[in-house]
Enzyme design. Structure first.
Site, PDB file in Angstrom:
ATOM      1  N   LYS A 169      -0.642  13.665   7.255  1.00  0.00           N
ATOM      2  CA  LYS A 169      -0.076  13.927   5.918  1.00  0.00           C
ATOM      3  C   LYS A 169       1.377  13.478   5.857  1.00  0.00           C
ATOM      4  O   LYS A 169       1.808  12.891   4.880  1.00  0.00           O
ATOM      5  CB  LYS A 169      -0.143  15.416   5.556  1.00  0.00           C
ATOM      6  CG  LYS A 169      -1.473  15.978   5.144  1.00  0.00           C
ATOM      7  CD  LYS A 169      -1.987  15.567   3.793  1.00  0.00           C
ATOM      8  CE  LYS A 169      -2.953  14.432   3.956  1.00  0.00           C
ATOM      9  NZ  LYS A 169      -4.336  14.781   4.100  1.00  0.00           N
TER      10      LYS A 169
ATOM     11  N   CYS B  94      -9.346  -0.834  -5.173  1.00  0.00           N
ATOM     12  CA  CYS B  94      -9.266  -1.422  -6.516  1.00  0.00           C
ATOM     13  C   CYS B  94     -10.072  -0.602  -7.516  1.00  0.00           C
ATOM     14  O   CYS B  94     -11.099  -0.020  -7.174  1.00  0.00           O
ATOM     15  CB  CYS B  94      -9.837  -2.826  -6.514  1.00  0.00           C
ATOM     16  SG  CYS B  94      -9.090  -3.898  -5.310  1.00  0.00           S
TER      17      CYS B  94
ATOM     18  N   ASN C 195     -13.724  -5.597  -6.979  1.00  0.00           N
ATOM     19  CA  ASN C 195     -13.364  -4.603  -5.956  1.00  0.00           C
ATOM     20  C   ASN C 195     -14.212  -4.915  -4.730  1.00  0.00           C
ATOM     21  O   ASN C 195     -15.411  -5.145  -4.866  1.00  0.00           O
ATOM     22  CB  ASN C 195     -13.670  -3.185  -6.474  1.00  0.00           C
ATOM     23  CG  ASN C 195     -13.445  -2.115  -5.416  1.00  0.00           C
ATOM     24  OD1 ASN C 195     -12.803  -2.358  -4.401  1.00  0.00           O
ATOM     25  ND2 ASN C 195     -13.976  -0.928  -5.661  1.00  0.00           N
ATOM     26  N   GLY C 196     -13.596  -4.926  -3.539  1.00  0.00           N
ATOM     27  CA  GLY C 196     -14.363  -5.189  -2.319  1.00  0.00           C
ATOM     28  C   GLY C 196     -13.898  -6.463  -1.648  1.00  0.00           C
ATOM     29  O   GLY C 196     -12.792  -6.945  -1.898  1.00  0.00           O
TER      30      GLY C 196
ATOM     31  N   GLU D  95       1.571   9.620   5.751  1.00  0.00           N
ATOM     32  CA  GLU D  95       1.094   9.093   4.471  1.00  0.00           C
ATOM     33  C   GLU D  95       2.105   9.282   3.363  1.00  0.00           C
ATOM     34  O   GLU D  95       2.354   8.387   2.563  1.00  0.00           O
ATOM     35  CB  GLU D  95      -0.164   9.848   4.026  1.00  0.00           C
ATOM     36  CG  GLU D  95      -1.403   9.534   4.785  1.00  0.00           C
ATOM     37  CD  GLU D  95      -2.571  10.325   4.204  1.00  0.00           C
ATOM     38  OE1 GLU D  95      -3.489   9.699   3.704  1.00  0.00           O
ATOM     39  OE2 GLU D  95      -2.551  11.566   4.254  1.00  0.00           O
TER      40      GLU D  95
ATOM     41  N   ARG E  49      -6.721   5.996  -7.261  1.00  0.00           N
ATOM     42  CA  ARG E  49      -7.393   5.312  -6.167  1.00  0.00           C
ATOM     43  C   ARG E  49      -6.411   4.547  -5.276  1.00  0.00           C
ATOM     44  O   ARG E  49      -6.772   4.128  -4.177  1.00  0.00           O
ATOM     45  CB  ARG E  49      -8.433   4.334  -6.728  1.00  0.00           C
ATOM     46  CG  ARG E  49      -9.506   5.020  -7.544  1.00  0.00           C
ATOM     47  CD  ARG E  49     -10.284   4.029  -8.376  1.00  0.00           C
ATOM     48  NE  ARG E  49     -11.117   3.162  -7.577  1.00  0.00           N
ATOM     49  CZ  ARG E  49     -12.375   3.411  -7.255  1.00  0.00           C
ATOM     50  NH1 ARG E  49     -12.946   4.502  -7.673  1.00  0.00           N
ATOM     51  NH2 ARG E  49     -13.076   2.559  -6.528  1.00  0.00           N
TER      52      ARG E  49
ATOM     53  N   HIS F  93       1.190  14.346  29.570  1.00  0.00           N
ATOM     54  CA  HIS F  93       0.526  13.116  30.020  1.00  0.00           C
ATOM     55  C   HIS F  93       1.068  11.889  29.291  1.00  0.00           C
ATOM     56  O   HIS F  93       0.396  10.858  29.245  1.00  0.00           O
ATOM     57  CB  HIS F  93      -0.988  13.241  29.826  1.00  0.00           C
ATOM     58  CG  HIS F  93      -1.570  14.365  30.617  1.00  0.00           C
ATOM     59  ND1 HIS F  93      -1.643  14.340  31.991  1.00  0.00           N
ATOM     60  CD2 HIS F  93      -2.066  15.568  30.228  1.00  0.00           C
ATOM     61  CE1 HIS F  93      -2.176  15.476  32.423  1.00  0.00           C
ATOM     62  NE2 HIS F  93      -2.435  16.237  31.370  1.00  0.00           N
TER      63      HIS F  93
ATOM     64  N   GLU G 126      -3.877  16.521  11.443  1.00  0.00           N
ATOM     65  CA  GLU G 126      -3.846  16.446   9.979  1.00  0.00           C
ATOM     66  C   GLU G 126      -2.404  16.528   9.465  1.00  0.00           C
ATOM     67  O   GLU G 126      -2.018  15.811   8.542  1.00  0.00           O
ATOM     68  CB  GLU G 126      -4.724  17.567   9.394  1.00  0.00           C
ATOM     69  CG  GLU G 126      -4.652  17.770   7.894  1.00  0.00           C
ATOM     70  CD  GLU G 126      -5.137  16.594   7.066  1.00  0.00           C
ATOM     71  OE1 GLU G 126      -5.590  15.590   7.639  1.00  0.00           O
ATOM     72  OE2 GLU G 126      -5.022  16.664   5.834  1.00  0.00           O
TER      73      GLU G 126
ATOM     74  N   TRP H  80      -5.786  -3.215  -5.028  1.00  0.00           N
ATOM     75  CA  TRP H  80      -5.310  -2.749  -3.734  1.00  0.00           C
ATOM     76  C   TRP H  80      -5.510  -3.937  -2.798  1.00  0.00           C
ATOM     77  O   TRP H  80      -6.643  -4.291  -2.472  1.00  0.00           O
ATOM     78  CB  TRP H  80      -6.131  -1.539  -3.292  1.00  0.00           C
ATOM     79  CG  TRP H  80      -5.653  -0.902  -2.038  1.00  0.00           C
ATOM     80  CD1 TRP H  80      -4.613  -0.029  -1.907  1.00  0.00           C
ATOM     81  CD2 TRP H  80      -6.219  -1.050  -0.723  1.00  0.00           C
ATOM     82  NE1 TRP H  80      -4.495   0.355  -0.587  1.00  0.00           N
ATOM     83  CE2 TRP H  80      -5.466  -0.251   0.156  1.00  0.00           C
ATOM     84  CE3 TRP H  80      -7.289  -1.780  -0.201  1.00  0.00           C
ATOM     85  CZ2 TRP H  80      -5.744  -0.165   1.516  1.00  0.00           C
ATOM     86  CZ3 TRP H  80      -7.563  -1.696   1.153  1.00  0.00           C
ATOM     87  CH2 TRP H  80      -6.791  -0.891   1.993  1.00  0.00           C
TER      88      TRP H  80
ATOM     89  N   LYS I 171      -7.581   5.750  -2.501  1.00  0.00           N
ATOM     90  CA  LYS I 171      -8.284   7.026  -2.510  1.00  0.00           C
ATOM     91  C   LYS I 171      -9.714   6.869  -2.014  1.00  0.00           C
ATOM     92  O   LYS I 171     -10.220   7.697  -1.283  1.00  0.00           O
ATOM     93  CB  LYS I 171      -8.283   7.590  -3.937  1.00  0.00           C
ATOM     94  CG  LYS I 171      -8.899   8.976  -4.068  1.00  0.00           C
ATOM     95  CD  LYS I 171      -8.030  10.013  -3.397  1.00  0.00           C
ATOM     96  CE  LYS I 171      -8.632  11.393  -3.351  1.00  0.00           C
ATOM     97  NZ  LYS I 171      -8.001  12.229  -2.333  1.00  0.00           N
TER      98      LYS I 171
HETATM   99  C1  F6R Z   1      -5.892  11.240   4.042  1.00  0.00           C
HETATM  100  C2  F6R Z   1      -7.080  10.807   3.359  1.00  0.00           C
HETATM  101  C3  F6R Z   1      -7.970   9.837   4.061  1.00  0.00           C
HETATM  102  C4  F6R Z   1      -9.434  10.154   3.754  1.00  0.00           C
HETATM  103  C5  F6R Z   1     -10.341   9.072   4.351  1.00  0.00           C
HETATM  104  C6  F6R Z   1     -11.803   9.394   4.131  1.00  0.00           C
HETATM  105  O1  F6R Z   1      -5.132  12.106   3.262  1.00  0.00           O
HETATM  106  O2  F6R Z   1      -7.331  11.198   2.248  1.00  0.00           O
HETATM  107  O3  F6R Z   1      -7.731   9.812   5.421  1.00  0.00           O
HETATM  108  O4  F6R Z   1      -9.747  11.408   4.283  1.00  0.00           O
HETATM  109  O5  F6R Z   1     -10.039   7.847   3.753  1.00  0.00           O
HETATM  110  O6  F6R Z   1     -12.104   9.485   2.773  1.00  0.00           O
HETATM  111  P1  F6R Z   1     -13.396  10.225   2.268  1.00  0.00           P
HETATM  112  O7  F6R Z   1     -13.245  11.675   2.570  1.00  0.00           O
HETATM  113  O8  F6R Z   1     -13.433   9.946   0.803  1.00  0.00           O
HETATM  114  O9  F6R Z   1     -14.565   9.626   2.996  1.00  0.00           O
END
Ligand code: F6R
Length: 609
Positions: A485, A2, A98-99, A488, A27, A504, A481, A74, A604
């Site tokens: 990606k 949020c 937020n929270g 997501e 975010r 396995h 990764e 969010w 974010k």
């Molecule tokens: C994936 C992504 C998330 C963040 C994770 C940690 O693309 O962005 O997996 O890496 O939420 O966030 P930070 O780095 O802000 O602690």
């Protein structure tokens, strides 16, 4: 997560609130709303989905209120529908949050008994009724806040405005960040400095437990949710307005992918002196010679950066390394030696709730704790014993790209620093690694030029039900990764696996419909990775092989596509190969028409656990 904005303005506030909410979009959110005053009375507008829907509603009104709050939600408690969107209101007040209020069920039951009717499924609504209850009992606003705030458990940032009080805004922070902005005859409150960037660069951060009473001209801050005043230092924010523009690009994420040669160079140049071929000594840094054990705990993409770093710190510095996801580490109560242990927390935002909890845990245990962090004003940066900056600049695309490669650049540099201090690498090796890293931007540029063939690969993926990514050594975390990606951005199911684990279990998934993306530079793991790729080929899997010229010449299996990257030194391969997996995910998402910058359900800055 949020986003919160609150403004006491000299001018009509709605356009300012909407501008700030747009800056908070990155975010991640699923509904939005604002509250302001109209003819002295509180009014609110909310809409499901993107901000354009809220804008459409607001177009029907001409609102001239000068004080207001806004929110991008969010969803945590309750579906992402208009009824649950913030602000939440009573006749007396409007609140954005937020929270998570952890004791909301208990408070809800208590307030229901008193006759309060709940109109939403959110935890936030208890704040509305709790403060309202104090006000109807005749408490002043300040007393009502002092009574209510200590009753809230969990992590929250709040902003409230009150009926008939156009020169007042109250904010509180217990967990998720809140920043106060000081303007000329105007005051602001926001979830981050980016939201406030067009209005002011004079800011101060509320600390955990702070709450603040803002008028158009002043901010009075109290600490420990109590009645004692405290001063919080005002600083100049470095997050200037222009930095968060998309330029000519369709998506922030694409712009951020293209920025990587420059950004990674910037990070490397902070840690390495290319002229002398040496690592730069960091002031007030760690005495690496006294460290023997490195503990990483982080989330998501940042966690994967530490899986790569494990190889570097083990090989270059002879350190024993443990990696954990922060949400597991924090509740395991792991035994940690305070001697010779360094805990390192990697985070783009510096606000991730689980990672922050791990940092605090280690500090409580007396373990030396550092952060590798992008947002220099973040809570982690302020609380850690040692801060190693990532220096990627603001990352707006929700899915991390340039922050990840810059994390890798910073971690590789730190591993060299540790190796040098511990005498596990010679001067000659130091120079050769530094010079290899200096080449990273050039190789990233070359990888970016492969975009047309990568886009062609994405066309092969759009009809897939599921995609498998394989890699060994430092390419294993890059496979993870790549899969993250793709999930997501395109909402396709994808899994990353250590190539040696294929037999396995996941090999059961392979048939003629299954794309398998193999990340395989021609390195010491190459032959083994090829053997695993053969196991895929034997079962008809559709192989997409990412390698270099030597690898392309050596591979003996038939591939659907082979992406050929320049041959790169082993230390920089994970950074350069990341570019390909980012572009695969990006183009697949574009072809499938998903929301690249704000994928559904994602946030974010994950300030709840
Ligand atoms: C994936 C992504 C998330 C963040 C994770 C940690 O693309 O962005 O997996 O890496 O939420 O966030 P930070 O780095 O802000 O602690």
């Amino acid at each position: 997560m949020c986003g919160i904005i609150g403004i006491l303005a000299k001018r009509p506030v709605v356009p300012l609130l909407m501008d700030a909410l747009k800056r908070l979009e990155y975010r991640g959110y699923d509904s939005a709303g604002i509250a302001t005053f109209e003819k002295g009375h509180l009014v609110r507008f909310r809409a499901e989905g993107k901000l354009v829907h809220l804008e459409e509603k607001l177009n029907n009104y001409s609102l001239d209120g000068k004080t207001g709050i806004g929110h991008t939600r969010w969803a945590t408690h309750g579906a992402p529908i208009e009824r649950n969107a913030h602000p939440h209101m009573s006749k007396q007040l409007a609140v954005v949050h937020n929270g998570i209020i952890e004791n909301f069920a208990e408070l809800r039951a208590e307030l229901k008994k008193k006759g309060y009717v709940f109109n939403t499924d959110t935890d936030t609504e208890v704040v509305v009724h709790l403060v309202t209850d104090a006000l109807v009992k005749g408490k002043t606003l300040i007393e009502a806040m002092q009574d209510s705030l200590p009753r809230l458990q969990g992590a929250f940032a709040l902003a409230l405005i009150f009926e008939g009080q156009e020169d007042l805004l109250i904010a509180a922070r217990q967990g998720p960040p809140l920043v106060i902005g000081y303007g000329k005859g105007e005051m602001y409150i926001g979830s981050d400095a980016i939201a406030l960037a067009p209005f002011t660069d004079r800011i101060s951060y509320l600390e955990d437990g702070d709450w603040a009473v803002l008028t158009h001209k002043s901010a009075t801050i109290y600490y420990s949710m109590g009645s004692k005043q405290v001063k919080r230092e005002q600083t100049k924010s470095s997050r200037s307005a222009f930095l968060v523009s998309k330029g000519d690009h369709r998506y922030f994420m694409y712009k951020e992918i293209l920025e990587q040669p420059e950004v990674v160079f910037h990070t490397l140049a902070h840690y390495l002196d290319f002229a002398s071929g040496k690592v730069r000594l960091q002031k007030d840094s760690i005495d690496w010679s006294s460290v023997s054990c490195l503990v990483f705990a982080c989330c998501g993409t940042a966690y994967y950066s530490t899986l790569v770093a494990k190889y570097w710190f083990e090989n270059l510095a002879g350190l024993s390394v443990s990696n954990d996801v922060a949400s597991e580490f924090r509740y395991r109560d792991p035994p940690l030696s305070v001697y010779q242990t360094l805990a390192l927390f990697v985070s783009q935002s510096g606000e991730t709730a689980d990672t922050l909890a791990c940092l605090r845990y280690c500090k409580r245990k007396g373990v030396q704790s550092g952060v590798v962090v992008n947002v220099s004003e973040s809570t982690m940066a302020r609380e850690a014993n040692i801060v190693f900056p990532i220096l990627a600049g603001p990352e707006i695309g929700v899915a991390s790209t340039k922050a990840f490669t810059s994390q890798l650049a910073a971690l590789a540099s730190l591993a060299l620093m540790a190796g040098k201090a511990r005498g596990t690498i010679s001067k000659k090796q130091e120079r050769s690694f530094v010079m290899a890293l200096a080449e990273t931007p050039r190789y990233i540029n070359q990888a970016l030029k492969l975009e047309p063939s990568i886009e062609a690969v994405s066309r092969e993926l759009i009809a897939a039900k599921s995609v498998l990514y394989l890699g060994r050594g430092t390419s294993y975390p890059i496979a993870l990764e790549g899969a993250l990606k793709l999930k997501e951005l395109s909402y396709l199911h994808a899994e990353g696996y250590a190539a040696g684990e294929l037999k396995h279990g996941p090999i059961a998934l392979i048939d003629e419909t299954m794309p398998v993306i193999v990340v395989a530079p021609y390195d010491r793991w190459f032959e083994k990775t090829v053997s695993n790729t053969q196991e895929v080929a034997a079962r008809g899997g559709r192989i997409i092989f990412i390698t270099d010229k030597k690898g392309a010449a050596a591979i003996s299996v038939k591939t659907l596509a082979t992406i050929v990257i320049s041959e790169v030194p082993e230390i920089i391969a994970p950074i350069v190969y990341t570019i390909c997996v980012q572009l695969i995910a990006y183009h697949t998402a574009v072809l499938l028409g998903t929301d690249v910058d704000q994928p559904r359900n994602l946030a974010k800055s994950v300030t709840v656990e």
